[in-house]
Scaffold this active site. Structure first.
Site, PDB file in Angstrom:
ATOM      1  N   MET B 370       0.894  -1.154   0.000  1.00  0.00           N
ATOM      2  CA  MET B 370       0.000   0.000   0.000  1.00  0.00           C
ATOM      3  C   MET B 370       0.932   1.203   0.000  1.00  0.00           C
ATOM      4  O   MET B 370       1.244   1.800   1.033  1.00  0.00           O
ATOM      5  CB  MET B 370      -0.919  -0.074   1.217  1.00  0.00           C
ATOM      6  CG  MET B 370      -1.816  -1.327   1.113  1.00  0.00           C
ATOM      7  SD  MET B 370      -2.740  -1.715   2.601  1.00  0.00           S
ATOM      8  CE  MET B 370      -4.046  -0.497   2.487  1.00  0.00           C
ATOM      9  N   ASP B 371       1.376   1.522  -1.191  1.00  0.00           N
ATOM     10  CA  ASP B 371       2.542   2.388  -1.345  1.00  0.00           C
ATOM     11  C   ASP B 371       2.366   3.805  -0.821  1.00  0.00           C
ATOM     12  O   ASP B 371       3.327   4.414  -0.349  1.00  0.00           O
ATOM     13  CB  ASP B 371       2.955   2.441  -2.828  1.00  0.00           C
ATOM     14  CG  ASP B 371       3.645   1.165  -3.290  1.00  0.00           C
ATOM     15  OD1 ASP B 371       4.244   0.472  -2.447  1.00  0.00           O
ATOM     16  OD2 ASP B 371       3.587   0.864  -4.498  1.00  0.00           O
ATOM     17  N   GLY B 373       0.436   4.907   1.752  1.00  0.00           N
ATOM     18  CA  GLY B 373       0.429   4.947   3.212  1.00  0.00           C
ATOM     19  C   GLY B 373       1.647   4.292   3.832  1.00  0.00           C
ATOM     20  O   GLY B 373       1.974   4.572   4.986  1.00  0.00           O
ATOM     21  N   GLY B 378       4.900  10.983  -2.546  1.00  0.00           N
ATOM     22  CA  GLY B 378       5.774  12.154  -2.666  1.00  0.00           C
ATOM     23  C   GLY B 378       7.173  11.830  -2.175  1.00  0.00           C
ATOM     24  O   GLY B 378       8.174  12.238  -2.768  1.00  0.00           O
ATOM     25  N   GLY B 454      10.481   1.926  -5.145  1.00  0.00           N
ATOM     26  CA  GLY B 454      11.344   0.774  -5.348  1.00  0.00           C
ATOM     27  C   GLY B 454      11.484   0.486  -6.817  1.00  0.00           C
ATOM     28  O   GLY B 454      11.922   1.339  -7.609  1.00  0.00           O
ATOM     29  N   ASN B 455      11.093  -0.708  -7.207  1.00  0.00           N
ATOM     30  CA  ASN B 455      11.262  -1.120  -8.597  1.00  0.00           C
ATOM     31  C   ASN B 455      10.302  -0.416  -9.548  1.00  0.00           C
ATOM     32  O   ASN B 455      10.615  -0.191 -10.703  1.00  0.00           O
ATOM     33  CB  ASN B 455      11.084  -2.631  -8.724  1.00  0.00           C
ATOM     34  CG  ASN B 455       9.777  -3.140  -8.128  1.00  0.00           C
ATOM     35  OD1 ASN B 455       9.392  -2.745  -7.028  1.00  0.00           O
ATOM     36  ND2 ASN B 455       9.095  -4.006  -8.845  1.00  0.00           N
ATOM     37  N   TYR B 456       9.107  -0.070  -9.066  1.00  0.00           N
ATOM     38  CA  TYR B 456       8.062   0.438  -9.951  1.00  0.00           C
ATOM     39  C   TYR B 456       8.056   1.956 -10.031  1.00  0.00           C
ATOM     40  O   TYR B 456       8.307   2.630  -9.043  1.00  0.00           O
ATOM     41  CB  TYR B 456       6.679  -0.016  -9.463  1.00  0.00           C
ATOM     42  CG  TYR B 456       6.071  -1.050 -10.355  1.00  0.00           C
ATOM     43  CD1 TYR B 456       5.536  -0.684 -11.582  1.00  0.00           C
ATOM     44  CD2 TYR B 456       6.052  -2.395 -10.011  1.00  0.00           C
ATOM     45  CE1 TYR B 456       4.989  -1.626 -12.434  1.00  0.00           C
ATOM     46  CE2 TYR B 456       5.514  -3.345 -10.855  1.00  0.00           C
ATOM     47  CZ  TYR B 456       4.980  -2.962 -12.061  1.00  0.00           C
ATOM     48  OH  TYR B 456       4.450  -3.882 -12.901  1.00  0.00           O
ATOM     49  N   HIS B 512       0.693  -9.699 -10.931  1.00  0.00           N
ATOM     50  CA  HIS B 512       0.298  -8.801  -9.849  1.00  0.00           C
ATOM     51  C   HIS B 512      -0.697  -7.780 -10.371  1.00  0.00           C
ATOM     52  O   HIS B 512      -0.920  -7.673 -11.582  1.00  0.00           O
ATOM     53  CB  HIS B 512       1.532  -8.093  -9.268  1.00  0.00           C
ATOM     54  CG  HIS B 512       2.299  -7.323 -10.294  1.00  0.00           C
ATOM     55  ND1 HIS B 512       3.188  -7.915 -11.170  1.00  0.00           N
ATOM     56  CD2 HIS B 512       2.295  -6.007 -10.616  1.00  0.00           C
ATOM     57  CE1 HIS B 512       3.699  -6.997 -11.965  1.00  0.00           C
ATOM     58  NE2 HIS B 512       3.171  -5.833 -11.669  1.00  0.00           N
ATOM     59  N   HIS B 514      -2.288  -3.607  -9.828  1.00  0.00           N
ATOM     60  CA  HIS B 514      -2.091  -2.252  -9.285  1.00  0.00           C
ATOM     61  C   HIS B 514      -3.473  -1.605  -9.192  1.00  0.00           C
ATOM     62  O   HIS B 514      -4.204  -1.591 -10.182  1.00  0.00           O
ATOM     63  CB  HIS B 514      -1.234  -1.381 -10.218  1.00  0.00           C
ATOM     64  CG  HIS B 514       0.097  -1.967 -10.565  1.00  0.00           C
ATOM     65  ND1 HIS B 514       1.247  -1.662  -9.882  1.00  0.00           N
ATOM     66  CD2 HIS B 514       0.461  -2.833 -11.525  1.00  0.00           C
ATOM     67  CE1 HIS B 514       2.272  -2.320 -10.415  1.00  0.00           C
ATOM     68  NE2 HIS B 514       1.823  -3.039 -11.416  1.00  0.00           N
ATOM     69  N   ASP B 523     -17.001  19.380  -5.718  1.00  0.00           N
ATOM     70  CA  ASP B 523     -17.884  20.474  -5.274  1.00  0.00           C
ATOM     71  C   ASP B 523     -18.375  21.171  -6.533  1.00  0.00           C
ATOM     72  O   ASP B 523     -17.893  22.250  -6.888  1.00  0.00           O
ATOM     73  CB  ASP B 523     -17.121  21.476  -4.390  1.00  0.00           C
ATOM     74  CG  ASP B 523     -16.962  21.001  -2.953  1.00  0.00           C
ATOM     75  OD1 ASP B 523     -17.269  19.820  -2.662  1.00  0.00           O
ATOM     76  OD2 ASP B 523     -16.508  21.799  -2.123  1.00  0.00           O
TER      77      ASP B 523
END
Lengths: 712, 712
Positions: B370-371, B373, B378, B454-456, B512, B514, B523
């Protein structure tokens, strides 16, 4: 029933009957100008109003391959379309052909009869091209004649009269005849007068009638609808609602005249004009500075012999087609390891375009167009607008088509071809310990055409990527077909669900769909391919194997992917060479399978079909689509359950759009696009653009503001 | 457990532990350079290796807004992120805060505590900005402290210790600690030696462990996996398969060491290096001539006070965020009739990114990242590569983030902003009797960032169109996570379905998914909106009404569209003002709802969710995601069945990708993208770009080939 200019009555020249549903050619003003589009004049002037040559100013180096002289062009490739000379030759052969000696038929279609696939595949550049043949669909005495003509021997080789349902593609002359018949029908004047107009104020169009049972069989009919052109070029926004005329095209007779809408106001003309005028108030937005895709050294592709495109690692044959619009053939990509040319696709084109409207009223129920087979995507492709339809670095290609009298004409600037850099990366990776980032700019090649089938504009893009991917996009723009109503505000409407949305005062945007079915004769590393549907099903874990052991996975969630593989071509690693379909535009038809429009367009019952290659199975709705009963569709062919494993197979893919109109679609629709992709899967040994060079500052052009830059 | 440089043993400086899963900052070499990215040096040099200023050569007119001096920057807008000065101030306040007096905690997260929405909405340019507050998540003695700090008063306003499951986002220091702990574990040497390597040859990474039950609770753990970096910068392609170490991050202790793969060869290094070197052989393709998106008069947008973007008819606040990456706020568009600024969206950002792998082995089962969190989009966003990640006309923006010691650092060139012209038309129509064609070139504005988790590599684009449409795209590239195997050819594999596809010798590309879930606080013309699901169901025809009368339509075919409308804002025609979601990237999770990874990422159970606005519901997987049990997800919140009609609602949309790897993904993946759109529906009174000006030749820049153009 032969049509000639003299058959047209003079008053219609003044009426300026809108030649709905297209065409650059009209029978009373034939523009049989056969040199490059740049020389076209008259109604085919370019917008902005400049001569075409000005869009390709001579830069430091040539921007584009030179344009062809159509009069002297000869076929150099087995797949090249009929040339001007060949079209004349076919007409000449037919003129002296016994059955047509006393009555020359109407030429509804004339195109290259492509050589057998094996013959084309065996041909190499430099070889003499196979004998040239033409396939003609001619109409005579309500019969559709299918002829193949050998251009060398001058003989009609085969001649068959169609016994199935359906008529050939309509010609411009058919459309004009229907409209002329309708507008001279006496009762029309009363309908116009009831709305405060005269017939001279009307623009009338002639949509196809679909097919709804025995009443409409045995004759070619068109529906004629009229609009007020008072005060606007955008007559589509001003329907005479409730007025519909059913015309026998060949007998030039109004079969039925119905006007139930005299009490429905014609929507106003305010804000309907979409043309640019220098005095136009710009929209409420800040100016956008000049921006352009620039290639001062010119394009990187070549177009050889008018049709053979080579770019980066791609090579394909590109040709205009009066029915399909744009056809790509013999698509090959160079292997990134060996440099060998490898086949991906033998032929790809939009086979049919089905547009059913969702309104049961008399003037609407029949609207279930099959634009490719009824009107022709190439026939309705008007010139692309330089700098606005295509960027400045585009190269343009003309179509050479055939009019009803068998004469050639030029569909100028019908296709554009350009390289695209949209600011994206073809691949990237950042790794702290290695370098702060590697990325490669993505440049692609786009082949484009735009058909204006009456109110609607369909732009077709074939985009080739250096990583082997082909992206096919259809973009919709143009005008809605609106329905007049007494209401000018939704608060007057009791059951809003029963009525389509109001897009302007007294104008309903009727809900409709668009389905574009592509014929994709995939030949991945050769003709014999196998279609593989890969189901992604989560497997149940083995007890005790992992911490996820206790959570069995029911197979209720399944995702599918669709591959075309060549089982006899294995990679170094033993994977079969393949391409997969990456779906998009997944809207499905909501009509019942037994509804007549859906019977005729049964090719949209599935989004993906696979059939064995059959030379005659090109048109998903059948060869003769107009008024057909659905007896020659992809669905019918597929019921034969033919073998498709390790065979030469054809993939059919349908892009779908549900269109619920909204105010923003008035009076011209912002473009909406959908795409699908053909993506290499274990086709290359590895990423084929691994060693692509990054872009450095010194690679880029030096650009300066134009002296007169004036975007406001 | 505080980390400081002195705690690091010298040998690791030579080992150059790969700081997997990112970061520009490392505790032993803090690059707290706070001026513009152009001054960054050392490991943050740009590629191509030039100073940043060289990517914006001074043209005839300025190309870009000036860069900010981060040290002197002050907040000018209620939503501006914490400035360098404010971060120092927060650290200072915390340092003298009683509970932290004797032990300064690890700062896992520090960001602006945004003022209440009503306060922000009431603020106008020129007003004093509301009191500035910071939200801090600090870790001390295994407890997560949630604090809000008032910067003006210097007081900690609220202080709560989390009682739920889950830990805060990992810091760079956590990652480094885990890897250092693992690589100094004695048994590792034997594992390396069994494969002919020493520990010095290894690159180790520290993926998050997911959560799989009680064994892993009560402590922060990371998994450590190692790779051979011999002969390649692309160590991801060279796993020591079967080796997995479970590390207690805080105790710096290896809890479990498992190596079941000593017999599995390490995949070779051949063809794994993806870096450009001038001597690289180009791929087997023809050269592509220089091509560039050129704007010699510079961009048409402005960036005011560092974050407020204005372009064409759009205005929005754009800011980098350590967790979400790129946040757009207060998105307003100018009305095409009145010029009034109209709200579209209060806030939009990627809320979570869930990546489950489909392999049950010991070294693989836990991979369910869960990249956002766990690692931060950023925090992992390295500098964009000029000319290759973004075009030459791009403007770059830095992020000001916070390291574990509470100090600010610069994430340079993290966002780029550019206008795009890709050669397409914004609308078009051709009509023979009117003019031969009208078309308008389509120019858009793109805000982009790329996270290298990382890799992605994930590239996030927010694209704004002048017709009011917002297109959100996520593009994937980077490296596969491959699994070592004894096989080097598929013909050695009995049950090929049991194993993922071989992408290189001895390397399996594990299947895998994503899933990127966006928080979209729509609004539309104000906060109170209603979510409308429009079902398109073909109605049954009334008998006798039309020729289609006899064909009843069963309601078995249904299409859905999803709209957010403002029921109290009606158009001139009485239609409610609205935006609709145009879906894309529709892959759904195949995991069972009761599988722990799916419990934690239950926000992917639906593709679309709607919740009432709740200030605290920002993160679809919960505020504290790392090792969480799924007790604070969007799915949990939604079970409260709160009212969502005519309320301030938030829309959540998930883009999904199923990734079955193939050879082309080796050793770096060609970009794959998916998009969804937010499209105005009856928001404007009519097509807002009806009066847009076409492009004329004299509007365009004059470009010449660069003297040194050298693309090969």
């Amino acid at each position: 029933m032969e049509i000639s200019s003299s058959a047209l009555r003079l008053p219609f020249l003044f009426l300026l009957v809108p030649l709905l549903l297209f065409f650059l050619l009209s029978p009373w003003n034939p523009l049989h100008n056969l040199s490059g589009g740049g020389d076209s004049a008259g109604r085919r002037t370019q917008f902005p109003p400049k001569s075409l040559t000005s869009i390709s100013p001579p830069p430091a180096e040539p921007r584009s391959p030179p344009r062809r002289d159509h009069n002297s062009a000869t076929a150099r490739n087995p797949l090249d379309p009929l040339t001007v000379g060949e079209i004349h030759r076919v007409r000449s052969i037919l003129s002296s052909y016994q059955p047509f000696l006393h009555h020359f038929p109407s030429i509804q279609s004339m195109s290259l009869d492509e050589p057998d696939k094996s013959r084309v595949l065996g041909w190499k550049s430099g070889d003499p091209i196979p004998p040239r043949k033409a396939f003609v669909i001619a109409l005579l005495d309500n019969q559709s004649h299918l002829l193949t003509i050998d251009l060398d021997s001058g003989r009609v080789e085969t001649h068959e009269i169609s016994s199935g349902s359906g008529y050939p593609m309509l010609t411009m002359e058919d459309v004009v005849a229907a409209v002329q018949t309708a507008v001279s029908y006496p009762e029309l004047e009363a309908s116009a007068a009831a709305r405060g107009l005269s017939v001279a104020n009307l623009s009338c169009i002639s949509p196809s009638p679909g097919w709804f049972g025995p009443d409409e069989e045995g004759k070619r009919i068109l529906k004629v609808l009229c609009f007020s052109k008072q005060g606007t070029p955008n007559f589509y926004m001003r329907p005479l609602e409730g007025l519909v005329m059913t015309v026998d095209v060949d007998r030039r007779e109004v079969l039925q005249f119905s006007d139930t809408g005299k009490g429905i106001p014609i929507p106003g003309r305010a804000n309907t004009d979409y043309r640019f005028r220098p005095g136009n108030k710009p929209p409420e937005m800040e100016r956008i500075n000049p921006i352009s895709m620039e290639q001062p050294r010119g394009p990187s592709f070549t177009v050889t012999d008018g049709h053979l495109v080579k770019w980066a690692n791609w090579e394909f044959h590109l040709k205009p087609d009066q029915r399909a619009g744009l056809v790509v053939s013999r698509v090959v990509v160079r292997d990134s390891e060996t440099g060998a040319a490898r086949s991906v696709m033998y032929k790809g084109f939009p086979s049919e375009l089905f547009v059913p409207y969702m309104d049961a009223d008399e003037g609407w129920y029949f609207k279930s167009y099959m634009d490719a087979g009824e009107f022709g995507l190439g026939a309705t492709a008007m010139p692309l607008v330089p700098l606005n339809d295509c960027p400045r670095n585009a190269y343009y290609m003309d179509g050479i088509f055939v009019s009803a009298d068998g004469q050639p004409f030029v569909q100028s600037n019908m296709i554009c071809l350009f390289e695209r850099y949209a600011g994206d990366a073809a691949w990237r990776h950042s790794e702290l310990t290695v370098s702060s980032g590697e990325a490669r700019a993505k440049v692609t090649l786009v082949a484009r055409m735009a058909a204006s089938v009456g109110n609607y504009d369909y732009t077709f893009d074939w985009e080739f990527q250096t990583d082997g991917l082909i992206k096919i996009t259809v973009s919709l723009s143009g005008m809605l077909m609106v329905k007049g109503t007494v209401h000018d505000n939704m608060n007057q409407v009791q059951n809003q669900d029963e009525m389509g949305p109001l897009v302007s005062e007294n104008a309903i945007g009727v809900v409709h769909d668009h389905f574009i079915t592509f014929h994709l004769d995939m030949d991945v590393d050769g003709p014999n391919n196998t279609f593989v549907k890969v189901n992604l099903v989560k497997e149940e874990n083995v007890e005790g194997k992992t911490p996820r052991k206790s959570y069995l996975k029911p197979k209720r969630h399944v995702a599918k992917t669709f591959h075309v593989v060549n089982p006899s071509r294995r990679s170094r690693l033993g994977n079969p060479s393949g391409y997969k379909v990456v779906p998009g535009g997944n809207a499905a038809s909501l009509l019942d399978h037994s509804d007549p429009p859906q019977l005729r367009s049964a090719f949209t019952n599935n989004q993906i079909w696979v059939t064995p290659y059959n030379r005659s199975e090109l048109w998903a709705g059948g060869l003769l689509v107009y008024q057909s009963h659905g007896d020659d569709t992809l669905d019918v062919w597929s019921q034969r359950n033919r073998e498709i494993e390790d065979r030469d197979v054809v993939l059919w893919y349908t892009l779908g759009f549900h269109h619920v109109p909204c105010q923003e679609d008035f009076p011209v629709m912002p473009t909406v696009a959908a795409s699908f992709q053909l993506k290499p899967v274990n086709f290359f040994e590895r990423n084929p653009i691994l060693t692509a060079r990054p872009v450095f500052e010194e690679d880029l052009p030096v650009c300066r503001p134009s002296e007169s830059a004036s975007i406001i």
